[in-house]
Motif scaffolding. Structure first.
Motif, PDB file in Angstrom:
ATOM      1  N   ASN A 274      -8.767  61.487  92.507  1.00  0.00           N
ATOM      2  CA  ASN A 274      -7.437  60.887  92.492  1.00  0.00           C
ATOM      3  C   ASN A 274      -6.669  61.353  91.260  1.00  0.00           C
ATOM      4  OD1 ASN A 274      -7.964  59.282  94.861  1.00  0.00           O
ATOM      5  ND2 ASN A 274      -9.143  57.896  93.569  1.00  0.00           N
ATOM      6  N   PRO A 275      -6.238  62.588  91.228  1.00  0.00           N
ATOM      7  CA  PRO A 275      -5.471  63.044  90.061  1.00  0.00           C
ATOM      8  C   PRO A 275      -4.100  62.387  90.029  1.00  0.00           C
ATOM      9  CG  PRO A 275      -5.463  64.725  91.767  1.00  0.00           C
ATOM     10  CD  PRO A 275      -6.384  63.642  92.248  1.00  0.00           C
ATOM     11  N   LEU A 276      -3.625  62.122  88.824  1.00  0.00           N
ATOM     12  CA  LEU A 276      -2.307  61.519  88.681  1.00  0.00           C
ATOM     13  C   LEU A 276      -1.229  62.506  89.120  1.00  0.00           C
ATOM     14  CD1 LEU A 276      -2.638  59.697  85.231  1.00  0.00           C
ATOM     15  CD2 LEU A 276      -2.652  58.668  87.510  1.00  0.00           C
ATOM     16  N   LEU A 277      -0.256  61.941  89.816  1.00  0.00           N
ATOM     17  CA  LEU A 277       0.860  62.767  90.254  1.00  0.00           C
ATOM     18  C   LEU A 277       1.774  63.051  89.074  1.00  0.00           C
ATOM     19  CD1 LEU A 277       1.651  61.016  93.643  1.00  0.00           C
ATOM     20  CD2 LEU A 277       0.318  63.080  93.256  1.00  0.00           C
ATOM     21  N   PRO A 278       2.494  64.142  89.093  1.00  0.00           N
ATOM     22  CA  PRO A 278       3.356  64.475  87.957  1.00  0.00           C
ATOM     23  C   PRO A 278       4.462  63.443  87.794  1.00  0.00           C
ATOM     24  CG  PRO A 278       3.794  65.926  89.826  1.00  0.00           C
ATOM     25  CD  PRO A 278       2.554  65.148  90.166  1.00  0.00           C
ATOM     26  N   PRO A 279       4.875  63.200  86.567  1.00  0.00           N
ATOM     27  CA  PRO A 279       5.959  62.230  86.357  1.00  0.00           C
ATOM     28  C   PRO A 279       7.281  62.755  86.896  1.00  0.00           C
ATOM     29  CG  PRO A 279       5.412  63.348  84.308  1.00  0.00           C
ATOM     30  CD  PRO A 279       4.393  63.783  85.302  1.00  0.00           C
ATOM     31  N   GLY A 280       8.185  61.782  87.065  1.00  0.00           N
ATOM     32  CA  GLY A 280       9.493  62.153  87.584  1.00  0.00           C
ATOM     33  C   GLY A 280       9.608  61.912  89.075  1.00  0.00           C
ATOM     34  N   PRO A 281      10.763  62.207  89.664  1.00  0.00           N
ATOM     35  CA  PRO A 281      10.986  61.962  91.090  1.00  0.00           C
ATOM     36  C   PRO A 281      10.156  62.902  91.965  1.00  0.00           C
ATOM     37  CG  PRO A 281      12.868  63.084  90.123  1.00  0.00           C
ATOM     38  CD  PRO A 281      11.968  62.734  88.987  1.00  0.00           C
ATOM     39  N   LEU A 282       9.763  62.377  93.130  1.00  0.00           N
ATOM     40  CA  LEU A 282       9.001  63.149  94.110  1.00  0.00           C
ATOM     41  C   LEU A 282       9.784  63.193  95.420  1.00  0.00           C
ATOM     42  CD1 LEU A 282       5.412  61.649  93.563  1.00  0.00           C
ATOM     43  CD2 LEU A 282       6.329  63.780  92.632  1.00  0.00           C
ATOM     44  N   GLU A 283       9.775  64.326  96.059  1.00  0.00           N
ATOM     45  CA  GLU A 283      10.471  64.457  97.335  1.00  0.00           C
ATOM     46  C   GLU A 283       9.720  63.707  98.432  1.00  0.00           C
ATOM     47  OE1 GLU A 283      11.105  68.483  98.358  1.00  0.00           O
ATOM     48  OE2 GLU A 283      12.368  68.931  96.608  1.00  0.00           O
ATOM     49  N   MET A 284      10.476  63.170  99.379  1.00  0.00           N
ATOM     50  CA  MET A 284       9.885  62.505 100.535  1.00  0.00           C
ATOM     51  C   MET A 284       9.412  63.572 101.519  1.00  0.00           C
ATOM     52  SD  MET A 284      12.067  59.119 101.578  1.00  0.00           S
ATOM     53  CE  MET A 284      12.005  57.631 100.611  1.00  0.00           C
ATOM     54  N   THR A 285       8.162  63.913 101.373  1.00  0.00           N
ATOM     55  CA  THR A 285       7.576  64.919 102.253  1.00  0.00           C
ATOM     56  C   THR A 285       6.511  64.240 103.106  1.00  0.00           C
ATOM     57  OG1 THR A 285       7.952  66.617 100.574  1.00  0.00           O
ATOM     58  CG2 THR A 285       6.395  67.123 102.348  1.00  0.00           C
ATOM     59  N   PRO A 286       6.737  64.084 104.393  1.00  0.00           N
ATOM     60  CA  PRO A 286       5.741  63.400 105.230  1.00  0.00           C
ATOM     61  C   PRO A 286       4.485  64.245 105.391  1.00  0.00           C
ATOM     62  CG  PRO A 286       7.495  64.269 106.591  1.00  0.00           C
ATOM     63  CD  PRO A 286       7.910  64.514 105.170  1.00  0.00           C
ATOM     64  N   GLU A 287       3.345  63.588 105.394  1.00  0.00           N
ATOM     65  CA  GLU A 287       2.068  64.280 105.534  1.00  0.00           C
ATOM     66  C   GLU A 287       1.668  64.459 106.992  1.00  0.00           C
ATOM     67  OE1 GLU A 287      -0.826  62.166 103.260  1.00  0.00           O
ATOM     68  OE2 GLU A 287      -0.114  62.964 101.338  1.00  0.00           O
ATOM     69  N   ASN A 288       2.243  63.677 107.876  1.00  0.00           N
ATOM     70  CA  ASN A 288       1.836  63.742 109.283  1.00  0.00           C
ATOM     71  C   ASN A 288       2.892  64.373 110.185  1.00  0.00           C
ATOM     72  OD1 ASN A 288       3.599  61.598 108.902  1.00  0.00           O
ATOM     73  ND2 ASN A 288       2.752  60.439 110.631  1.00  0.00           N
ATOM     74  N   PHE A 420      15.869  56.304 100.841  1.00  0.00           N
ATOM     75  CA  PHE A 420      15.963  57.039 102.109  1.00  0.00           C
ATOM     76  C   PHE A 420      17.247  57.856 102.197  1.00  0.00           C
ATOM     77  CE2 PHE A 420      13.349  53.265 103.115  1.00  0.00           C
ATOM     78  CZ  PHE A 420      12.172  53.919 103.427  1.00  0.00           C
ATOM     79  N   SER A 421      18.276  57.421 101.511  1.00  0.00           N
ATOM     80  CA  SER A 421      19.531  58.175 101.572  1.00  0.00           C
ATOM     81  C   SER A 421      19.404  59.528 100.868  1.00  0.00           C
ATOM     82  CB  SER A 421      20.668  57.352 100.945  1.00  0.00           C
ATOM     83  OG  SER A 421      20.380  57.056  99.585  1.00  0.00           O
ATOM     84  N   ARG A 422      18.566  59.614  99.848  1.00  0.00           N
ATOM     85  CA  ARG A 422      18.387  60.871  99.123  1.00  0.00           C
ATOM     86  C   ARG A 422      17.037  61.521  99.417  1.00  0.00           C
ATOM     87  NH1 ARG A 422      18.059  60.859  93.861  1.00  0.00           N
ATOM     88  NH2 ARG A 422      17.366  58.697  93.629  1.00  0.00           N
ATOM     89  N   ALA A 423      16.188  60.847 100.187  1.00  0.00           N
ATOM     90  CA  ALA A 423      14.861  61.361 100.555  1.00  0.00           C
ATOM     91  C   ALA A 423      14.040  61.722  99.317  1.00  0.00           C
ATOM     92  CB  ALA A 423      14.989  62.559 101.483  1.00  0.00           C
ATOM     93  N   VAL A 424      13.933  60.753  98.379  1.00  0.00           N
ATOM     94  CA  VAL A 424      13.215  60.990  97.137  1.00  0.00           C
ATOM     95  C   VAL A 424      12.577  59.680  96.662  1.00  0.00           C
ATOM     96  CG1 VAL A 424      15.206  60.525  95.637  1.00  0.00           C
ATOM     97  CG2 VAL A 424      13.390  62.080  94.865  1.00  0.00           C
ATOM     98  N   PHE A 425      11.449  59.821  95.978  1.00  0.00           N
ATOM     99  CA  PHE A 425      10.788  58.675  95.335  1.00  0.00           C
ATOM    100  C   PHE A 425      11.048  58.780  93.832  1.00  0.00           C
ATOM    101  CE2 PHE A 425       8.251  58.812  99.232  1.00  0.00           C
ATOM    102  CZ  PHE A 425       8.186  57.454  99.567  1.00  0.00           C
ATOM    103  N   ASP A 426      11.944  57.917  93.345  1.00  0.00           N
ATOM    104  CA  ASP A 426      12.248  57.896  91.920  1.00  0.00           C
ATOM    105  C   ASP A 426      11.181  57.089  91.168  1.00  0.00           C
ATOM    106  OD1 ASP A 426      14.623  59.390  92.022  1.00  0.00           O
ATOM    107  OD2 ASP A 426      15.743  57.624  92.715  1.00  0.00           O
ATOM    108  N   GLU A 427      11.008  57.457  89.914  1.00  0.00           N
ATOM    109  CA  GLU A 427      10.046  56.748  89.066  1.00  0.00           C
ATOM    110  C   GLU A 427      10.785  55.696  88.246  1.00  0.00           C
ATOM    111  OE1 GLU A 427       6.115  58.504  87.199  1.00  0.00           O
ATOM    112  OE2 GLU A 427       7.816  58.848  85.862  1.00  0.00           O
ATOM    113  N   VAL A 428      10.416  54.427  88.442  1.00  0.00           N
ATOM    114  CA  VAL A 428      11.061  53.315  87.741  1.00  0.00           C
ATOM    115  C   VAL A 428      10.322  52.984  86.456  1.00  0.00           C
ATOM    116  CG1 VAL A 428      11.748  50.901  87.926  1.00  0.00           C
ATOM    117  CG2 VAL A 428      11.946  52.419  89.914  1.00  0.00           C
ATOM    118  N   TYR A 429       8.995  52.910  86.511  1.00  0.00           N
ATOM    119  CA  TYR A 429       8.193  52.507  85.348  1.00  0.00           C
ATOM    120  C   TYR A 429       6.867  53.256  85.418  1.00  0.00           C
ATOM    121  CZ  TYR A 429       5.468  49.405  82.258  1.00  0.00           C
ATOM    122  OH  TYR A 429       4.663  48.896  81.272  1.00  0.00           O
ATOM    123  N   ARG A 430       6.442  53.772  84.247  1.00  0.00           N
ATOM    124  CA  ARG A 430       5.195  54.539  84.193  1.00  0.00           C
ATOM    125  C   ARG A 430       4.453  54.207  82.903  1.00  0.00           C
ATOM    126  NH1 ARG A 430       3.617  59.342  86.756  1.00  0.00           N
ATOM    127  NH2 ARG A 430       1.940  60.477  85.692  1.00  0.00           N
TER     128      ARG A 430
END
Length: 653
Positions: A274-288, A420-430
């Motif tokens: 379970n490696p940590l994901l990089p900080p910052g926003p992540l694109e909404m990329t579906p895996e399925n 969903f409007s921007r298709a991104v997962f923003d980082e609020v707190y880390r």
């Protein structure tokens, strides 16, 4: 010159005898003066003059410790250099008297000497006594003892040194005279006796012939060689065909040509699971699904439009229990409302507040967030799975201010907001140094949040400030925090569930260290799973405990004490492989709680705050597993339950 010495002797085993003659000082002196003229006897006691003609005798007392009683004997050395041969002759009268006294002493004191006198002569003393013996046959000795310290009149004990040549008659010489020990004449009787015992023991063991017996025994117990197998090995025939082996093992191709040697693969280091994901926003990329398809774009557009048109929930009064039961009875489940959304157990579930479409979100143990649009057919095309976290997602909410945002919190120390409007997962707190357990909105516009940590600390986060850090880190009085929930009316209060205690805090009075709760609920006897305020007024608190009890408290008045209203018996033992139950309130009917069940057939149950069962959702063939995590739509009669395999079951009208 005379010398008085105190010597301790054993009472038996003596080669030479000492005979003690007790006579008056006056008679003894007269006999000595008549026989010879000597120098004045006024010499001091314990003084002596060294004489080169005789062996040295120590003037100090010789103490020898022997088991038995001891007697003190005074030895008086004398010198022969100052006397002539004629002067050493004694009158017959004196010699006769001495011999008579000697015989009397033998008879009278023989028994006493045997009991009380045990002595050991050192080699030097034996040499002196042998010389004295030869001299005493020709002359008498000038001997006298020390006068008594208590002032007795001229009475002293005279000790005469003599050697008993007839020691064999007393039976003691047998102990000292040992055959074969003539070379050890300089040893004491004790050493002679010891050497005698050693020789006797050696002779005894030699007579037993133990060495020969041991040698024979060693020969008997030697490890015998195993007998040779009588089975004869079959002889291999020259033209015999061996076992068949595959050409792959022989490393040859079908034509019989040898294959080239395969190079050794280098060792591959196993990466972290379970490696940590990089900080910052992540694109909404579906895996399925294919992210470039028009279907995915339409899916995102649908979620954004539904969130814009959704109106704020209007507060409604409580429905009657009768009408509420009737509405619940119309909720059913079908094959179209059951589907696998995530990989692994579901830890959190949320229902979108839309009035037109049914949208369900689930957070999984694998760190996935799954979104399911039940209005889309076929149902597999309406499921999209994302990976915004690397560890379990324990808490999931749609934003009350903007339903197009979904906030997810994970064990990996991150809190993200899916837009969903921007298709991104923003980082609020880390915070990579900590692990998060739960969160809730302190403000109605979702601008500030309170985050609970597994180590018992709390964080206050303001989304309006730049960066992904906290505004304040607070140390609570709990060792661990499982859930955090904010009061729906008085939003400065929030409740936390720890290991066994439930605490209520005031966010306005929090300090970095040493925070004490306003209220503590200590009625729980085992581990807690959750604690939540009622959704509309916050007048009730429901807790789920591992002691198979659901407890409901009266929180209408936040004071030092909150009374316990109801205890509901319910099986909450889910075991190791199932997600723990968390009883939650129905947002439409705040006096009723929803909880999963371990009963057969599988079901989801609703209880009134009085403890009475209101309804059981049975699914028959469609519900064959335990739904540990459940959520109810805020305005519609839609219930979604998630199990430990990532499957969601939806009951709806």
């Amino acid at each position: 010159m005379r010398l008085s010495a105190s010597v301790s002797f054993p009472a038996s085993r003596c080669k030479a005898r000492w005979f003690i003659l007790s006579r008056s000082a006056s008679v003894f002196q007269s006999e000595i003066l008549a026989s010879a003229t000597l120098k004045s006897p006024t010499s001091k006691v314990n003084e002596y003059k060294e004489n080169q003609n005789i062996d040295f005798v120590s003037p100090r007392p010789v103490h020898t410790t022997v088991l038995g009683k001891t007697a003190k004997v005074c030895l008086v050395p004398f010198s022969l250099s100052n006397y002539k041969a004629d002067q050493l002759k004694c009158p017959k009268s004196l010699l006769d008297k001495n011999s008579n006294n000697e015989v009397l002493c033998k008879k009278s004191k023989k028994t006493e000497v045997k009991k009380n006198c045990r002595r050991i002569l050192t080699p030097k003393m034996e040499a002196t006594s042998s010389k004295a013996e030869s001299t005493l046959q020709k002359s008498s000795l000038d001997v006298h003892t020390e006068s008594n310290t208590q002032g007795h009149k001229s009475t002293s004990d005279t000790v005469l040194l003599s050697v008993d040549m007839e020691s064999t008659q007393d039976g003691d010489s047998d102990e000292d005279t040992t055959p074969g020990l003539d070379d050890f004449s300089g040893l004491s009787p004790y050493e002679r006796k010891r050497l005698k015992n050693i020789s006797e023991n050696a002779n005894f063991f030699a007579s037993l012939q133990l060495s020969e017996s041991a040698a024979r025994l060693r020969e008997m117990i030697k490890k015998r060689q195993p007998p040779e197998s009588k089975r004869k090995k079959p002889k291999k025939r020259e033209n015999e065909i061996g076992c068949r082996r595959s050409m792959r093992l022989l490393k040859v191709d079908p034509s019989g040509v040898s294959l080239p040697t395969t190079p050794t693969q280098p060792t591959i280091l196993v990466a972290d699971e379970n490696p940590l994901l990089p900080p910052g926003p992540l694109e909404m990329t579906p895996e399925n699904q294919d992210d470039n398809s028009e279907l995915f774009k339409g899916f995102l557009q649908t979620w954004a439009e539904v969130s814009k048109t959704s109106s704020k929930n209007a507060e409604k009064g409580l429905s009657s229990i009768k009408s509420y039961k009737a509405s619940l009875s119309g909720m059913v489940i079908s094959e179209n409302t059951v589907n696998k959304v995530t990989k692994g157990p579901i830890f959190a579930i949320a229902i979108h507040p839309s009035e037109t479409r049914t949208l369900v979100a689930a957070g999984a143990k694998s760190g996935q967030v799954g979104l399911w649009d039940l209005s889309h057919q076929p149902k597999e095309d309406g499921i999209y799975v994302f990976q915004p976290h690397s560890q379990p997602v324990s808490c999931l909410y749609f934003s009350p201010a903007n339903p197009a945002h979904i906030l997810s919190l994970s064990y990996d120390g991150t809190l993200r907001c899916g837009d969903f409007s921007r298709a991104v997962f923003d980082e609020v707190y880390r915070d990579e140094r900590s692990s998060f357990s739960s969160f809730d909105f302190l403000a109605e516009d979702a601008s500030s949040l309170v985050v609970g940590h597994w180590d018992g600390s709390l964080s206050l986060v303001d989304r309006r400030t730049p960066g992904t850090s906290y505004e304040k880190l607070i140390s609570s009085s709990l060792r661990k925090i499982r859930t955090v929930h904010v009061h729906p009316v008085h939003r400065q209060y929030f409740i936390t569930a720890g290991l066994r205690d439930v605490h209520i805090y005031d966010a306005r009075r929090l300090t970095p260290k040493g925070n004490q709760p306003l209220i503590s609920l200590t009625e729980h006897t085992k581990s807690l799973a959750s604690a939540y305020f009622s959704p509309l007024t916050g007048n009730r608190v429901v807790t789920t405990c591992a002691d198979c009890k659901l407890r409901i408290f009266d929180s209408s008045c936040i004071s030092s004490q909150i009374p316990l209203l109801t205890t509901i018996r319910h099986n909450t033992i889910t075991g190791r492989w199932l997600t723990r139950f968390r009883a939650v309130w129905d947002p439409k009917q705040e006096d009723c709680v929803i909880v999963g069940s371990m009963a057969h057939p599988r079901r989801v149950e609703i209880f009134h705050e009085t403890g009475k069962q209101v309804h059981s959702f049975l699914g028959g063939e469609c519900l064959v597993s335990v739904c540990s995590i459940n959520a109810m739509h805020p305005t519609r009669y839609i219930l979604a339950g998630g199990n430990s395999s990532g499957r969601i079951h939806v009951f709806m009208n």
